[in-house]
Design a protein around this motif. Sequence first.
Motif, PDB file in Angstrom:
ATOM      1  N   ALA A 174      41.182  35.780  46.181  1.00  0.00           N
ATOM      2  CA  ALA A 174      41.493  35.288  47.817  1.00  0.00           C
ATOM      3  C   ALA A 174      42.614  34.507  47.668  1.00  0.00           C
ATOM      4  CB  ALA A 174      40.219  34.718  48.305  1.00  0.00           C
ATOM      5  N   GLY A 175      43.599  34.472  48.581  1.00  0.00           N
ATOM      6  CA  GLY A 175      44.596  33.477  48.532  1.00  0.00           C
ATOM      7  C   GLY A 175      45.732  34.258  49.320  1.00  0.00           C
ATOM      8  N   ASP A 198      48.787  35.290  48.440  1.00  0.00           N
ATOM      9  CA  ASP A 198      49.519  36.306  47.883  1.00  0.00           C
ATOM     10  C   ASP A 198      48.767  37.731  48.180  1.00  0.00           C
ATOM     11  OD1 ASP A 198      51.048  34.659  46.374  1.00  0.00           O
ATOM     12  OD2 ASP A 198      50.186  34.909  44.329  1.00  0.00           O
ATOM     13  N   THR A 199      49.935  38.759  48.145  1.00  0.00           N
ATOM     14  CA  THR A 199      49.456  40.195  48.453  1.00  0.00           C
ATOM     15  C   THR A 199      48.699  40.707  47.759  1.00  0.00           C
ATOM     16  OG1 THR A 199      51.535  40.374  49.846  1.00  0.00           O
ATOM     17  CG2 THR A 199      50.435  42.334  49.434  1.00  0.00           C
ATOM     18  N   ASN A 200      48.888  40.715  46.171  1.00  0.00           N
ATOM     19  CA  ASN A 200      48.331  41.297  45.443  1.00  0.00           C
ATOM     20  C   ASN A 200      47.566  40.184  44.166  1.00  0.00           C
ATOM     21  OD1 ASN A 200      48.894  44.110  45.955  1.00  0.00           O
ATOM     22  ND2 ASN A 200      50.913  43.694  45.635  1.00  0.00           N
ATOM     23  N   ILE A 201      46.367  40.126  44.126  1.00  0.00           N
ATOM     24  CA  ILE A 201      45.792  38.867  43.184  1.00  0.00           C
ATOM     25  C   ILE A 201      44.918  39.777  42.227  1.00  0.00           C
ATOM     26  CG2 ILE A 201      44.706  36.837  43.236  1.00  0.00           C
ATOM     27  CD1 ILE A 201      45.447  36.546  46.062  1.00  0.00           C
ATOM     28  N   GLY A 202      45.248  39.459  41.049  1.00  0.00           N
ATOM     29  CA  GLY A 202      44.311  40.019  40.223  1.00  0.00           C
ATOM     30  C   GLY A 202      43.244  39.040  39.677  1.00  0.00           C
ATOM     31  N   ILE A 203      42.224  39.465  39.065  1.00  0.00           N
ATOM     32  CA  ILE A 203      41.276  38.370  38.417  1.00  0.00           C
ATOM     33  C   ILE A 203      40.890  38.730  37.010  1.00  0.00           C
ATOM     34  CG2 ILE A 203      38.599  38.338  38.346  1.00  0.00           C
ATOM     35  CD1 ILE A 203      38.249  39.260  41.017  1.00  0.00           C
ATOM     36  N   GLN A 204      41.206  37.464  36.284  1.00  0.00           N
ATOM     37  CA  GLN A 204      41.178  37.516  34.836  1.00  0.00           C
ATOM     38  C   GLN A 204      40.001  36.844  34.225  1.00  0.00           C
ATOM     39  OE1 GLN A 204      45.027  36.083  33.365  1.00  0.00           O
ATOM     40  NE2 GLN A 204      44.147  35.192  31.435  1.00  0.00           N
ATOM     41  N   LEU A 205      39.564  37.565  33.304  1.00  0.00           N
ATOM     42  CA  LEU A 205      38.532  37.031  32.534  1.00  0.00           C
ATOM     43  C   LEU A 205      38.898  36.586  31.079  1.00  0.00           C
ATOM     44  CD1 LEU A 205      35.572  39.593  33.512  1.00  0.00           C
ATOM     45  CD2 LEU A 205      36.010  37.131  34.545  1.00  0.00           C
ATOM     46  N   SER A 206      38.817  35.181  30.631  1.00  0.00           N
ATOM     47  CA  SER A 206      39.391  34.975  29.453  1.00  0.00           C
ATOM     48  C   SER A 206      38.391  34.538  28.718  1.00  0.00           C
ATOM     49  CB  SER A 206      40.443  33.844  29.744  1.00  0.00           C
ATOM     50  OG  SER A 206      41.579  34.492  30.436  1.00  0.00           O
ATOM     51  N   PRO A 207      37.727  35.091  27.513  1.00  0.00           N
ATOM     52  CA  PRO A 207      36.857  34.532  26.574  1.00  0.00           C
ATOM     53  C   PRO A 207      37.440  33.618  25.676  1.00  0.00           C
ATOM     54  CG  PRO A 207      36.997  37.089  26.618  1.00  0.00           C
ATOM     55  CD  PRO A 207      38.155  36.467  27.419  1.00  0.00           C
TER      56      PRO A 207
END
Length: 571
Positions: free
Chosen positions: A329-330, A332-341
């Motif tokens: 959510a936010g 920006d038009t395109n927003i990714g989701i990042q998972l960082s181990p």
Amino acid sequence: MIRKLKLFLLALLVPALALAQSYPSPTFNNVTVQGTLSVSGSVTLYGITVPATGNFYAGQGASISRISDRLFIAGATANNGTQVASQPDWLTQFQISTGRTGGFIQLASLAVLNGVNPQNNNAFVTATQSQYMNYAGGVIGALAIGVNNNTSYSTSAWGGYNEAYRMSGTTGGAYGLELDTVNYAADTVTDPYQQAPGQVIALQLAAGAELPATGQYPSQAAINIQNNHSTFDTGIVFGSNSLTSGLAIAFSSGQRMQWFGSAATPTSSIVGTGTTQAAAIQQNFSDNSVKFNNATSNGIFSIAGVSSGVNGLTATGSVTGSAPQLSAAGSDTNIGIQLSPKGTGGVFANGPTTVTSSATSGNTLALSATSNTGNGAQIFFGGNGATTPNKYLRVLSGHLQCVNSAQSAVICDMDDSGNTSFGGSVSASGNDALLYQTSNAQSFSTGTQATVTTWTKVFDRLGANFNASTGVFTAPATGYYHVDAALAFAGNTGAIFTTSAVVVVANGATACNSVFYRQTTSNVAQQSIASCTVSLTAGQTLTIQGVQNTGASLALNGTSAQNWVSIFRVP
């Protein structure tokens, strides 16, 4: 003070009454009165002292002083005591000036105001000490009790009421009530489940007044902060160095903080139901961070913000049969989701996982591991089975590879040109692979092409797509199919260059054929073998047909080993 004043009045007036004389201004230096003295009218007295008897109760010789009706002391003596709202004392005048119609002294039995002397700062002081008690108990410096017992009118009762004013132009503060404690003994432990006998409490709020619980109803609130024609900037303030351990509010298990949307409409709440310290959960707010820790302050989960951040995450619950959602959510038009181990750790999904993309271009799922020169971008598949249950799929040095369970050998390898190699044999167990023969001496009219029927199965992997009776094969899926077929016609005599042929017909059109040209007029058998690969879409058909032009009818020789068809789907 009332008791002393009464005794002094009596002591000073007894001589005048006893003499039955009228004196304009009598002066008495030392007067002792025994018994009771009653005085009516107005008497002015100075420096009254009533000596102590050492007793407390009247039956034990204590001196009891009584003043009926009303008593005004110090600055309150300016009040006339009449039933007139405006009185000359300073408090009444002050209260009228701030908007009241009268002063509080108007309804008071006892009024004490400080006077004009600059040393007269405190209007009324009460204190008690336990030093002289000869039994277990407690002492109380001041008692105020309000009893609402008027059943005829709508009345209220206050056990105590304070007001504090800070007037315009002043520099100091104003405090409705200050409660200070001093502990010279020892520190003790007090929490929702234990009250130490030696505890020191600045403000204790209790319900029930130690009376029997029978007949009592709950009191509605221990603290009630309201708007009485003005507001507070803050409800409760804790000084930065006011708490020893930082514990500001202590709740027992099950107690909660409750919000209301409107009258009698509870909405959100925070509740704690923990029962053991070892299983406790802590929540810690710091700069740009909210952390959830265990009982030893080790992290469980944290939320971190960034300066000037505009994008974040939204967690949404679900109804029965649907999955909860974690979404970006936010602004920006395109927003990714990042998972960082962390370190060499990974991301694990327990249970079936579906990736659905609404994008019309770009990647649906992207794996990037450009720094991993040993395994590249690799996916681990943990399967079942007693031995070698796992496999890996990776992209390494530009090749798409399948790797064995021990990561010791490449099972398959494909480059960008589509060149593919396999470390073992290739099986297509889900594809058609069949061989049928016929011993049917089917007859063919000269010049007429017809489908060979009545086949006998030698093997058929799927056993579902070839109709042995009609000789029709139906493609189960779109793809390439390889066909080999042989037909052997019975021996016959005929002219040179007459022919017999086997024809592969795919979806009504000739795909390939094999023609036997007669080279002699002698009685000879004629066999033709055709082989080709055809492209079929799902549902299209394939048949094996025979044709001859010897000038007369000609039949197959009925030998099954010489009349056959083989079909398999190319992987």
